[in-house]
Design an enzyme around this catalytic site. Sequence first.
Site, PDB file in Angstrom:
ATOM      1  CE  LYS A  10      44.252  39.467  37.184  1.00  9.55           C
ATOM      2  NZ  LYS A  10      44.255  38.263  36.350  1.00  9.55           N
ATOM      3  N   GLY A  98      40.570  34.615  38.029  1.00 17.15           N
ATOM      4  CA  GLY A  98      40.916  35.290  36.788  1.00 17.15           C
ATOM      5  C   GLY A  98      40.753  36.794  36.849  1.00 17.15           C
ATOM      6  CG  ASP A 136      47.477  38.211  39.628  1.00 16.76           C
ATOM      7  OD1 ASP A 136      48.458  38.325  38.871  1.00 16.76           O
ATOM      8  OD2 ASP A 136      46.479  37.528  39.372  1.00 16.76           O
TER       9      ASP A 136
END
Length: 336
Positions: A10, A98, A136
Site C-alpha cells: 500500500k 512505508g 496497518d
Amino acid sequence: MAITVPSFAKINLGLRIGALRPDGFHELRTVYQTIALHDIISVSVGRGSGIEIRCNDSRVPTDESNTCYRIVERAMVELKATGRVVIEIEKRLPVQGGLGGASGNAVATLLALERASKKEMSAPARLRIAAEVGSDLPLFLVGGTILGAGRGEEVYPVPDLPAIPCVVATPEIGVSTPKAFADWDLLVSRGPQVTDKLTRPVASDRMSEFGRVLSAWLSSQSQSKYKPGRALSGVPVSKGRGRAETPLLDLVRTGIENDFEQVVFPKCPELREVKRVLVSAGAVYASLSGSGSATYGLFASREAAVKAAARLRKDGIPATATTTLTRPQYWKKIFD
Ligand code: C5P
C-alpha cells in the site's frame, strides 16, 4: 495442499497525525491505496501442531514476532482449527518501511489459511484479528482506496481511484515508525512558531480538516464527470488526457500531505531529494508513504512512470514503475 496468494503493498495518499492517545497510539487519518507490487504467500495445513515460517529473505524474522505467525495463532483459535501450519513468504517487496509489507503478508496468510483449512470466519472477526496484530493490517481486508481512521485500523472503503501509474522508490534507509511518531510529538509540543505548516496545533481540528479535504477531493471526482473539459477549480482539462488525470489533479489541489514528511525529511534529506526527483521527472503528486522510507510518485501515464523509475535507478535509488490497484482488481488477483 498449499494455497498461494499475492500479498500486495500500500501507499498513503496523505496522512495526518493527531493526538497521542492514552493507549500509546496516535489518532490518525489517512487514505490508503493498494498497489500492484507484491510478495507471494503460500500456506499449508498438515498433521501435527505448531507454526513454521520459511522465507527467502534472511532479514525477515521467522519466529513468533512475525506478523504472519501472530495472525495464524489467533486465527487457529477463531477457526477452531488444528494442524501444523507452514507459511512460505517469497519476499519481492523491499523490506524498507512505508509499504505495509509485513502487514499485507499477515492478511494474505489469513486468507490463505482459511482456504487451506476449508474453514471461514466472519468478516468482522477477520477485521478484529487483523487489528489486534497491527494498525496497518485491516486495510488489506478492504483493498483499493480506503479511508483509515483511529490508529489506522478503522478502515472504510471510499470510491475507488482509477488505476494510476506509479513509481515506488525504496532508498535503503531504515525509518523507525515509533521514533517518527515521537519526533512528531516533539515538533507539535514546541508549538506553531516552529513551522508555519503547524498553524493548527489542536489535534482534533487537524483531524476535522483532513476529513473536509478528503470529502472535497472525493466528491470533486464525481462532479468532474459532469463537467467535461473542466476540472473542479476551473482549470481546463484538455480532451484526450488519461483517465487518471482528473482525480490526480483533484488530489494535488486539495493539498493532501503526509505529516511524517515534516519530521522524516529533516533527518533524511535524501528522501526529500527522491521526492524532488520524482516531481521533476513529471510526477503529478509525490510523497513519502507512511513514515517511509518508501517514497512514491503518481504519474499521468505509464510511459512517464517507467522513465522516472529509470532516472532514479540511474542515480542509484532502487525504484519500480507499477500501478495502483482498484478494489475489484485487488480481489480478482487474490482470488484468481
Ligand atoms: O500498530 P503497529 O504495530 O503498526 O504500530 C507500531 C508502533 O507505531 C506502535 O507501537 C506505536 O508506537 C506507533 N503507532 C502510533 N500511532 C499509530 C500507529 C502506530 O503511535 N496510529
